[in-house]
Design an enzyme around this catalytic site. Structure first.
Site, PDB file in Angstrom:
ATOM      1  N   ASP A   1     -14.825   4.486 -17.574  1.00  0.00           N
ATOM      2  CA  ASP A   1     -14.111   3.224 -17.748  1.00  0.00           C
ATOM      3  C   ASP A   1     -12.840   3.222 -16.906  1.00  0.00           C
ATOM      4  O   ASP A   1     -11.836   3.828 -17.275  1.00  0.00           O
ATOM      5  CB  ASP A   1     -13.755   3.012 -19.217  1.00  0.00           C
ATOM      6  CG  ASP A   1     -14.980   2.813 -20.071  1.00  0.00           C
ATOM      7  OD1 ASP A   1     -15.913   2.148 -19.600  1.00  0.00           O
ATOM      8  OD2 ASP A   1     -15.030   3.342 -21.193  1.00  0.00           O
TER       9      ASP A   1
ATOM     10  N   GLU B   1     -10.170  -1.247 -19.088  1.00  0.00           N
ATOM     11  CA  GLU B   1     -10.432  -2.089 -20.244  1.00  0.00           C
ATOM     12  C   GLU B   1      -9.084  -2.631 -20.676  1.00  0.00           C
ATOM     13  O   GLU B   1      -8.169  -1.865 -20.998  1.00  0.00           O
ATOM     14  CB  GLU B   1     -11.071  -1.286 -21.363  1.00  0.00           C
ATOM     15  CG  GLU B   1     -12.471  -0.823 -21.006  1.00  0.00           C
ATOM     16  CD  GLU B   1     -13.215  -0.336 -22.215  1.00  0.00           C
ATOM     17  OE1 GLU B   1     -14.047  -1.109 -22.730  1.00  0.00           O
ATOM     18  OE2 GLU B   1     -12.964   0.802 -22.648  1.00  0.00           O
TER      19      GLU B   1
END
Length: 464
Positions: free
Chosen positions: A238, A241
């Site tokens: 990731d 986010e």
């Protein structure tokens, strides 16, 4: 990526659904999105990539007509009494350019992709979206080998408030969406198939070229989603986010480096109490400035180092043990650029813990011990294992979503919500614990848009 992954997905155009056969009712027209591939500072070449919509959002109907195979959050029992019959009966259709904006809220302009949160289409309301970057062939996903490289993009989160997540991340999907491995997958990457992530999601409607209709249970919270018998697991990196209140970047290694269908214990399902018994690290190791006790680094307004009311550039660097592409992954570094000013990453700000300013195995172990979290990151192989997936190549995902499970509190509020915010690790953002309720967010933030642009990829020091 996230503690719990549930997006609010609306399947539009006659309550659209997804499948692996390819229908003929609508043309498939990916969006154009050029990126820059760099070989050194100031030496970047433009490549004409594209953006494709995930198969879960698409209209799926009978192969010979217009009848839906899935409506709301239920499969049609007559068309889909079992996965094999459903796979034979149903076809996924294309997304013409007119539907990108008018139905799904997606658009590109130059090298920028915009994803609108809620779009009222001609037949139903679309909520959220998930998209993938195709290579210049527009037939396959672009595969990024990230070790000893940096990845840079501009982002505008100014319209995303509490409860929303504008995400940019990488997962270990197959370049062709699994079409070569699974003959019943006729759509491949061109039709946005093959999604997997470290949460081993069960709400993927088609896995390995077959309908995930077995034991399907409609969601009591989401009128457009449910869970099937199988999950779909893979490593997840990731990069981003975030909304305008809080942000995080996270590594999620898995014991396998390939997309893998799961059932039972190895899925690590929360409902069965197996979260830490599965093949993937669902918690991940996150570097989240607010959670790491820097409350003035990121947020809306000039008092923050990164002012989220204005666009900024995000630079991520993936350093190896020996400084080569073949070394083990050892460090995920980050800095920002806003209006010409370079902004170094925040630091861990707790007494007794070193002021780490990047994500390393040492940082992960130290903060997890402080927070009292299970160190499943270490148990699943840490950054070395994460690096194995990165070396094989990963697919870029860009999405906007809300959270029907825990209201995105894990990203931007106190989580768990009844935890003591004075305990390290509980406070993850300034949003109230009453925020993020999808029924409210989908009204008050219907016009929110995440915008990603100016993607660059190349050796360390070549893109910023």
């Amino acid at each position: 990526m996230r503690s719990i992954v549930l997006a609010s997905w609306c399947f539009c155009l006659f309550a659209a659904v997804s499948s692996q056969n390819v229908g003929t009712q609508a043309a498939e027209e990916p969006l154009n999105m050029p990126i820059s591939v760099c070989s050194g500072p100031g030496n970047c070449q433009t490549e004409a990539d594209g953006v494709v919509l995930d198969a879960n959002w698409r209209w799926t109907h009978t192969t010979t007509g217009y009848t839906n195979c899935y409506t709301g959050n239920l499969w049609d029992n007559s068309l889909c009494p079992d996965p094999d019959t459903c796979t034979t009966n149903c076809a996924i259709d294309g997304v013409p350019l007119s539907d990108w904006t008018g139905t799904y809220g997606g658009s590109t302009s130059g090298n920028a992709l915009s994803l609108k949160f809620v779009t009222q289409g001609p037949y139903s309301k679309n909520i959220g979206s998930r998209t993938y970057l195709l290579d210049s062939s527009k037939q396959r996903y672009r595969m990024f080998q990230l070790l000893n490289r940096e990845f840079t993009y501009d982002v505008d989160v100014s319209s995303l408030d509490c409860g929303l997540n504008g995400a940019l991340y990488f997962v270990s999907m197959d370049a062709d969406g699994g079409a070569a491995k699974y003959p019943t997958n006729k759509g491949g990457a061109k039709y946005g198939t093959g999604y997997c992530d470290a949460q081993c999601p069960h709400d993927i409607k088609w896995i390995n070229g077959k309908a995930n209709s077995k034991d399907w249970v409609p969601s009591p919270e989401d009128a457009n989603s449910g869970k099937g018998h199988y999950g779909n697991c893979c490593a997840e990196l990731d990069i981003w986010e975030a909304n305008k209140q809080s942000q995080a970047f996270t590594t999620h290694p898995c014991t396998t480096n390939d997309q893998t269908q799961c059932e039972g214990t190895v899925c690590g399902d929360n409902d069965s109490g197996d979260r830490y018994n599965g093949m993937c690290d669902k918690d991940g190791c996150d570097f989240a400035s607010y959670r790491l006790n820097d409350r003035t680094f990121y947020g809306p307004g000039s008092s923050f180092q990164v002012d989220t009311t204005r666009p900024f550039t995000v630079v991520s660097q993936f350093l190896t043990t020996d400084g080569t592409d073949n070394g083990d992954f050892k460090e995920f570094r980050r800095f920002y650029v806003q209006e010409g000013r370079r902004i170094e990453n925040s630091k861990v700000n707790f007494p007794g813990v070193a002021p780490y300013d990047s994500l390393t195995d040492e940082m992960c172990s130290a903060t997890k011990a402080l927070f009292g979290d299970i160190d499943d990151h270490k148990n699943k192989g840490g950054l070395k294992k994460m690096g194995e997936a990165m070396k094989k190549g990963m697919v870029l995902v860009m999405s906007i979503w809300d959270d029907h499970d825990v209201n995105m509190l894990w990203l931007d509020s106190n989580y768990p919500p009844n935890g003591d915010p004075n305990q390290p690790g509980i406070a993850r953002g300034p949003c109230p614990t009453t925020s993020g309720e999808p029924s409210e967010v989908e009204v008050t933030q219907a016009n929110a848009v995440i915008k990603f642009s100016n993607i660059k990829f190349g050796p360390i020091g070549s893109t910023a």
